[in-house]
Design an enzyme around this catalytic site. Sequence first.
Site, PDB file in Angstrom:
ATOM      1  N   ILE A   1      63.883   2.993   8.499  1.00  0.00           N
ATOM      2  CA  ILE A   1      64.547   2.060   7.583  1.00  0.00           C
ATOM      3  C   ILE A   1      65.935   2.585   7.189  1.00  0.00           C
ATOM      4  O   ILE A   1      66.905   1.829   7.120  1.00  0.00           O
ATOM      5  CB  ILE A   1      63.664   1.851   6.334  1.00  0.00           C
ATOM      6  CG1 ILE A   1      62.314   1.232   6.734  1.00  0.00           C
ATOM      7  CG2 ILE A   1      64.374   0.982   5.290  1.00  0.00           C
ATOM      8  CD1 ILE A   1      61.241   1.324   5.649  1.00  0.00           C
TER       9      ILE A   1
ATOM     10  N   SER B   1      57.398   1.855  -3.026  1.00  0.00           N
ATOM     11  CA  SER B   1      56.443   1.224  -2.112  1.00  0.00           C
ATOM     12  C   SER B   1      55.429   0.433  -2.917  1.00  0.00           C
ATOM     13  O   SER B   1      55.161   0.759  -4.080  1.00  0.00           O
ATOM     14  CB  SER B   1      55.711   2.294  -1.306  1.00  0.00           C
ATOM     15  OG  SER B   1      54.639   1.711  -0.590  1.00  0.00           O
TER      16      SER B   1
ATOM     17  N   TYR C   1      51.174  10.517  -2.255  1.00  0.00           N
ATOM     18  CA  TYR C   1      52.174   9.546  -1.794  1.00  0.00           C
ATOM     19  C   TYR C   1      52.266   8.382  -2.781  1.00  0.00           C
ATOM     20  O   TYR C   1      53.364   8.027  -3.222  1.00  0.00           O
ATOM     21  CB  TYR C   1      51.812   9.046  -0.386  1.00  0.00           C
ATOM     22  CG  TYR C   1      52.840   8.107   0.187  1.00  0.00           C
ATOM     23  CD1 TYR C   1      54.029   8.591   0.741  1.00  0.00           C
ATOM     24  CD2 TYR C   1      52.646   6.727   0.160  1.00  0.00           C
ATOM     25  CE1 TYR C   1      54.987   7.728   1.254  1.00  0.00           C
ATOM     26  CE2 TYR C   1      53.595   5.849   0.668  1.00  0.00           C
ATOM     27  CZ  TYR C   1      54.768   6.363   1.211  1.00  0.00           C
ATOM     28  OH  TYR C   1      55.713   5.492   1.706  1.00  0.00           O
TER      29      TYR C   1
ATOM     30  N   LYS D   1      55.425   7.373  -5.303  1.00  0.00           N
ATOM     31  CA  LYS D   1      56.078   6.060  -5.257  1.00  0.00           C
ATOM     32  C   LYS D   1      56.068   5.418  -6.652  1.00  0.00           C
ATOM     33  O   LYS D   1      56.999   4.678  -7.000  1.00  0.00           O
ATOM     34  CB  LYS D   1      55.404   5.176  -4.203  1.00  0.00           C
ATOM     35  CG  LYS D   1      55.608   5.708  -2.784  1.00  0.00           C
ATOM     36  CD  LYS D   1      57.052   5.524  -2.327  1.00  0.00           C
ATOM     37  CE  LYS D   1      57.646   6.654  -1.557  1.00  0.00           C
ATOM     38  NZ  LYS D   1      59.052   6.480  -1.210  1.00  0.00           N
TER      39      LYS D   1
HETATM   40  N1  NAP Z   1      57.287   2.241   6.609  1.00  0.00           N
HETATM   41  C1  NAP Z   1      56.703   1.596   5.617  1.00  0.00           C
HETATM   42  O1  NAP Z   1      55.829   0.742   5.825  1.00  0.00           O
HETATM   43  C2  NAP Z   1      57.113   1.874   4.197  1.00  0.00           C
HETATM   44  C3  NAP Z   1      56.478   1.139   3.182  1.00  0.00           C
HETATM   45  C4  NAP Z   1      56.853   1.372   1.856  1.00  0.00           C
HETATM   46  C5  NAP Z   1      57.827   2.311   1.577  1.00  0.00           C
HETATM   47  N2  NAP Z   1      58.431   3.030   2.566  1.00  0.00           N
HETATM   48  C6  NAP Z   1      59.466   4.007   2.212  1.00  0.00           C
HETATM   49  O2  NAP Z   1      60.622   3.790   2.985  1.00  0.00           O
HETATM   50  C7  NAP Z   1      61.379   5.006   3.081  1.00  0.00           C
HETATM   51  C8  NAP Z   1      61.826   5.221   4.518  1.00  0.00           C
HETATM   52  O3  NAP Z   1      60.686   5.521   5.315  1.00  0.00           O
HETATM   53  P1  NAP Z   1      60.484   5.049   6.820  1.00  0.00           P
HETATM   54  O4  NAP Z   1      59.312   4.161   6.823  1.00  0.00           O
HETATM   55  O5  NAP Z   1      61.755   4.610   7.408  1.00  0.00           O
HETATM   56  O6  NAP Z   1      59.954   6.428   7.461  1.00  0.00           O
HETATM   57  P2  NAP Z   1      60.527   7.409   8.613  1.00  0.00           P
HETATM   58  O7  NAP Z   1      60.970   6.609   9.778  1.00  0.00           O
HETATM   59  O8  NAP Z   1      59.465   8.424   8.800  1.00  0.00           O
HETATM   60  O9  NAP Z   1      61.796   8.059   7.923  1.00  0.00           O
HETATM   61  C9  NAP Z   1      61.648   8.998   6.902  1.00  0.00           C
HETATM   62  C10 NAP Z   1      62.982   9.700   6.734  1.00  0.00           C
HETATM   63  O10 NAP Z   1      62.871  10.649   5.649  1.00  0.00           O
HETATM   64  C11 NAP Z   1      63.370  11.879   6.113  1.00  0.00           C
HETATM   65  N3  NAP Z   1      62.825  13.041   5.430  1.00  0.00           N
HETATM   66  C12 NAP Z   1      61.529  13.453   5.391  1.00  0.00           C
HETATM   67  N4  NAP Z   1      61.442  14.631   4.752  1.00  0.00           N
HETATM   68  C13 NAP Z   1      62.703  14.971   4.381  1.00  0.00           C
HETATM   69  C14 NAP Z   1      63.278  16.091   3.716  1.00  0.00           C
HETATM   70  N5  NAP Z   1      62.532  17.134   3.314  1.00  0.00           N
HETATM   71  N6  NAP Z   1      64.609  16.111   3.512  1.00  0.00           N
HETATM   72  C15 NAP Z   1      65.390  15.087   3.941  1.00  0.00           C
HETATM   73  N7  NAP Z   1      64.909  14.018   4.589  1.00  0.00           N
HETATM   74  C16 NAP Z   1      63.583  13.965   4.811  1.00  0.00           C
HETATM   75  C17 NAP Z   1      62.999  11.916   7.600  1.00  0.00           C
HETATM   76  O11 NAP Z   1      63.764  12.896   8.259  1.00  0.00           O
HETATM   77  P3  NAP Z   1      63.166  13.644   9.591  1.00  0.00           P
HETATM   78  O12 NAP Z   1      63.084  12.591  10.658  1.00  0.00           O
HETATM   79  O13 NAP Z   1      64.158  14.716   9.872  1.00  0.00           O
HETATM   80  O14 NAP Z   1      61.821  14.192   9.202  1.00  0.00           O
HETATM   81  C18 NAP Z   1      63.373  10.506   7.985  1.00  0.00           C
HETATM   82  O15 NAP Z   1      64.755  10.402   8.169  1.00  0.00           O
HETATM   83  C19 NAP Z   1      60.476   6.099   2.533  1.00  0.00           C
HETATM   84  O16 NAP Z   1      60.856   6.413   1.215  1.00  0.00           O
HETATM   85  C20 NAP Z   1      59.095   5.444   2.537  1.00  0.00           C
HETATM   86  O17 NAP Z   1      58.258   6.008   1.553  1.00  0.00           O
HETATM   87  C21 NAP Z   1      58.085   2.823   3.886  1.00  0.00           C
END
Ligand code: NAP
Length: 312
Positions: free
Chosen positions: A46, A168, A195, A199
């Site tokens: 995202i 979330s 988690y 959130k």
């Molecule tokens: N996907 C869903 O269905 C969903 C639903 C509700 C909320 N969200 C929220 O949306 C946001 C984006 O998530 P996403 O779904 O796009 O997941 P994602 O593709 O796994 O991306 C997560 C990002 O966070 C980074 N990250 C993790 N640990 C970190 C750290 N210690 N320092 C700096 N960066 C770090 C990761 O970097 P690396 O790649 O280097 O590890 C990656 O760039 C999150 O806050 C998640 O909780 C997602």
Amino acid sequence: MVPLLCGVIVGAYILIYYNFIRGKQCKSDASLKGKTVIVTGANIGIGRMTALDMARRGARVILACRVKETGEAAAYDIRNLSGNNQVLFMKLDLASLDSVRSFCKAFLSAEPRLDILINNAGYHGAGKTEEGYNKVFGVNHLGHFLLTCLLLDRLKQSTPSRIVVLASYAHNWGNIDFNKISSPAESISDTLQSYSDSKLCNILFARELANRLQGTGVTCYSVHPGIVYTSIGRNMPSWIKALVITFGWLFLRTSRDGAQTSIYCAVQEGIEMYSGRYFDNCQVREVQPQARDDAVAKKLWEASERMTGLAS
Ligand SMILES: NC(=O)c1ccc[n+]([C@@H]2O[C@H](COP(=O)([O-])OP(=O)(O)OC[C@H]3O[C@@H](n4cnc5c(N)ncnc54)[C@H](OP(=O)(O)O)[C@@H]3O)[C@@H](O)[C@H]2O)c1
Ligand SMILES: *[C@@H]1O[C@H](CO)[C@@H](O)[C@H](O)[C@H]1NC(C)=O
């Protein structure tokens, strides 16, 4: 018979896709020329699609990422796809408060303005932060708390400015127990609870921050992006990952569509009166009482100040 059945299935899928999966799109065509945006965790998922949109609007975009190689590769791709060369990587590991401090020091000495801060990075899994806190709580809430506090003066100097916090729907299963919120998780079910708890922290943080920012010209919003096909579940049990890989592309939102509510909160004109509120599908949403408990939000703020060393 068979063609009819196929037609019905395809028709039903299309209806479900447009009504439930794809989600609303941000329609604002606001330009961000001359503005600076930070997106955390922008190398993938995202965050990457959010950063690409900001770059296409002409912003200077800082990709605040944990790993140099993937962060720089994303910056290269986003420069190429947007035709905007003002896209750069800066190292930020949210699981280390020292890393957060060095990021802010480097950013503040190099960048004269900050118009939009998008706290997007998220972690689900086991482990501890460098300081020994629960890693999910540390990355999702505490690191972003310190980051935001250290960048607040620069946001106040660049008004009207905004902060977007990725929360979330999972916050509904969260609860905040100050005795154990920062203790490392032991099992997979503990990490899932952490988690949801983190959130809920994100939503309460945005509320308390909005209260503290009243009258400053800086506003903030929390966001549920939808159920998005990303790598956030990378530390889930393998049978869940197998299910997601098999059906995710059919039934989950793409990262591009999942970025729409973050983009909306970052650029949509006229939403300032909703500062502190929670958005889903490009709309403000009501939350359950535990996610609008201002006493807990204030207590969380004070606890976070102590844990990050901001309170004396
Ligand atoms: N996907 C869903 O269905 C969903 C639903 C509700 C909320 N969200 C929220 O949306 C946001 C984006 O998530 P996403 O779904 O796009 O997941 P994602 O593709 O796994 O991306 C997560 C990002 O966070 C980074 N990250 C993790 N640990 C970190 C750290 N210690 N320092 C700096 N960066 C770090 C990761 O970097 P690396 O790649 O280097 O590890 C990656 O760039 C999150 O806050 C998640 O909780 C997602
Ligand atoms: C993007 O990369 C392709 C080749 O990889 C190149 O042909 C194109 O000119 C690049 N676009 C920009 C805007 O740099």
